[in-house]
Design a protein around this motif. Structure first.
Motif, PDB file in Angstrom:
ATOM      1  N   ASP A  70      73.818  16.560  21.608  1.00 53.29           N
ATOM      2  CA  ASP A  70      72.725  17.474  21.271  1.00 53.29           C
ATOM      3  C   ASP A  70      71.369  16.818  21.525  1.00 53.29           C
ATOM      4  O   ASP A  70      71.280  15.639  21.900  1.00 53.29           O
ATOM      5  N   SER A  72      69.199  15.775  19.623  1.00 58.70           N
ATOM      6  CA  SER A  72      68.890  14.662  18.731  1.00 58.70           C
ATOM      7  C   SER A  72      69.699  13.412  19.063  1.00 58.70           C
ATOM      8  O   SER A  72      69.524  12.366  18.421  1.00 58.70           O
ATOM      9  N   ASN A  74      73.213  13.267  19.066  1.00 61.84           N
ATOM     10  CA  ASN A  74      74.425  13.185  18.254  1.00 61.84           C
ATOM     11  C   ASN A  74      75.533  14.059  18.827  1.00 61.84           C
ATOM     12  O   ASN A  74      75.276  14.995  19.590  1.00 61.84           O
ATOM     13  N   VAL A  75      76.773  13.759  18.440  1.00 65.26           N
ATOM     14  CA  VAL A  75      77.919  14.615  18.750  1.00 65.26           C
ATOM     15  C   VAL A  75      78.719  14.821  17.466  1.00 65.26           C
ATOM     16  O   VAL A  75      78.675  14.006  16.536  1.00 65.26           O
ATOM     17  N   LEU A  76      79.448  15.928  17.420  1.00 68.64           N
ATOM     18  CA  LEU A  76      80.372  16.192  16.325  1.00 68.64           C
ATOM     19  C   LEU A  76      81.778  15.888  16.810  1.00 68.64           C
ATOM     20  O   LEU A  76      82.228  16.447  17.804  1.00 68.64           O
ATOM     21  N   GLY A  81      83.307  13.542  11.903  1.00 68.15           N
ATOM     22  CA  GLY A  81      82.034  14.238  11.784  1.00 68.15           C
ATOM     23  C   GLY A  81      80.983  13.812  12.796  1.00 68.15           C
ATOM     24  O   GLY A  81      81.305  13.472  13.941  1.00 68.15           O
ATOM     25  N   GLN A  82      79.713  13.789  12.362  1.00 64.27           N
ATOM     26  CA  GLN A  82      78.598  13.507  13.276  1.00 64.27           C
ATOM     27  C   GLN A  82      78.545  12.026  13.629  1.00 64.27           C
ATOM     28  O   GLN A  82      78.648  11.157  12.770  1.00 64.27           O
ATOM     29  N   THR A  84      76.170   9.310  15.996  1.00 61.44           N
ATOM     30  CA  THR A  84      74.976   9.052  16.804  1.00 61.44           C
ATOM     31  C   THR A  84      75.380   8.302  18.067  1.00 61.44           C
ATOM     32  O   THR A  84      75.998   7.241  17.993  1.00 61.44           O
TER      33      THR A  84
END
Length: 229
Positions: A70, A72, A74-76, A81-82, A84
């Motif tokens: 994304d 920012s 980051n990926v999920l 979870g998230q 960096t």
């Protein structure tokens, strides 16, 4: 008029002969090396909007052909979870995801990551080129290819003063290259990375004299007369 032209053109010619005092020759390639297949993928830093291919060995539910990063950075990722990812290499990110999966979910997970699309790879080409601007690059890119993106140098470009600026962890570095020698194969064709800035020097004397002749053809005869004396 005669003495004005001699003084002006002479001063500009002297200015055009100035040097940058930047590393050249072998010292330039110590800073901006030629392409190398060794560790090339490992050097790339993942950035926002890149697309990753993630493979977890023998875990189809945790393997994906496309995971977008994304804006920012980051990926999920399932289970953990998230994450960096921006500013990290594929090897660093794969090691982090493997460690997180191994903490609670899998035994000795084997994770590999490939950057399938590198949206964050952009190079700036400025100075005496036909189309200065910021250009997206994909895969391994050289100085000659970066110049082609900007449609090549102008007629007044100083081909021996092509400067590449590169941001590294400890600061910004610069090196000067001779585009004419690179074209002839005398010197290697250095590799250009995302976020590099390429600046092509300009011969101001040549540019001004060309413009003067275009504005007033009569000046051409004056200069010819001066040259013959």
């Amino acid at each position: 008029m005669r003495y004005f032209l001699v003084a002006a053109i002479g001063a500009l010619l002297l200015a055009g002969c100035s040097t940058t005092n930047l590393p050249v020759g072998e010292r330039a390639y110590d800073i901006i090396p030629a392409p190398s297949q060794q560790n090339r993928a490992a050097d790339y830093k993942i950035g926002p909007l890149d697309i990753l291919k993630v493979t977890v060995f023998q875990e189809e539910d945790l393997s994906f052909d496309e995971i977008p990063v994304d804006a920012s950075g980051n990926v999920l990722f399932p289970l953990i979870g998230q994450v960096t990812v921006t500013g990290r290499t594929s090897i660093e990110l794969a090691s982090d995801i493997a460690a997180r999966l191994g903490d609670r979910y899998l035994v000795d997970p084997q994770v590999s990551i490939i950057v399938s699309q590198s949206a964050s790879q952009k190079v700036t080409v400025e100075g005496a080129v036909e189309r200065p601007g910021v250009y997206a690059i994909e895969g391994q890119t050289t100085l000659l290819q970066a110049m082609a993106l900007a449609e090549g140098p102008t007629e007044t470009a100083r081909l021996n003063e092509v400067i590449v600026f590169r941001t590294k962890e400890d600061g910004v570095y610069a090196a000067q290259f001779n585009l004419k020698d690179i074209r002839k194969g005398i010197q290697p064709n250095p590799e250009i990375l995302g976020r590099d800035i390429v600046v092509v020097g300009d011969s101001f004397a040549k540019a001004l004299f060309r413009d003067l002749l275009q504005l007033s053809p009569a000046l051409a005869s004056v200069f010819v007369q001066i040259s013959r004396r």
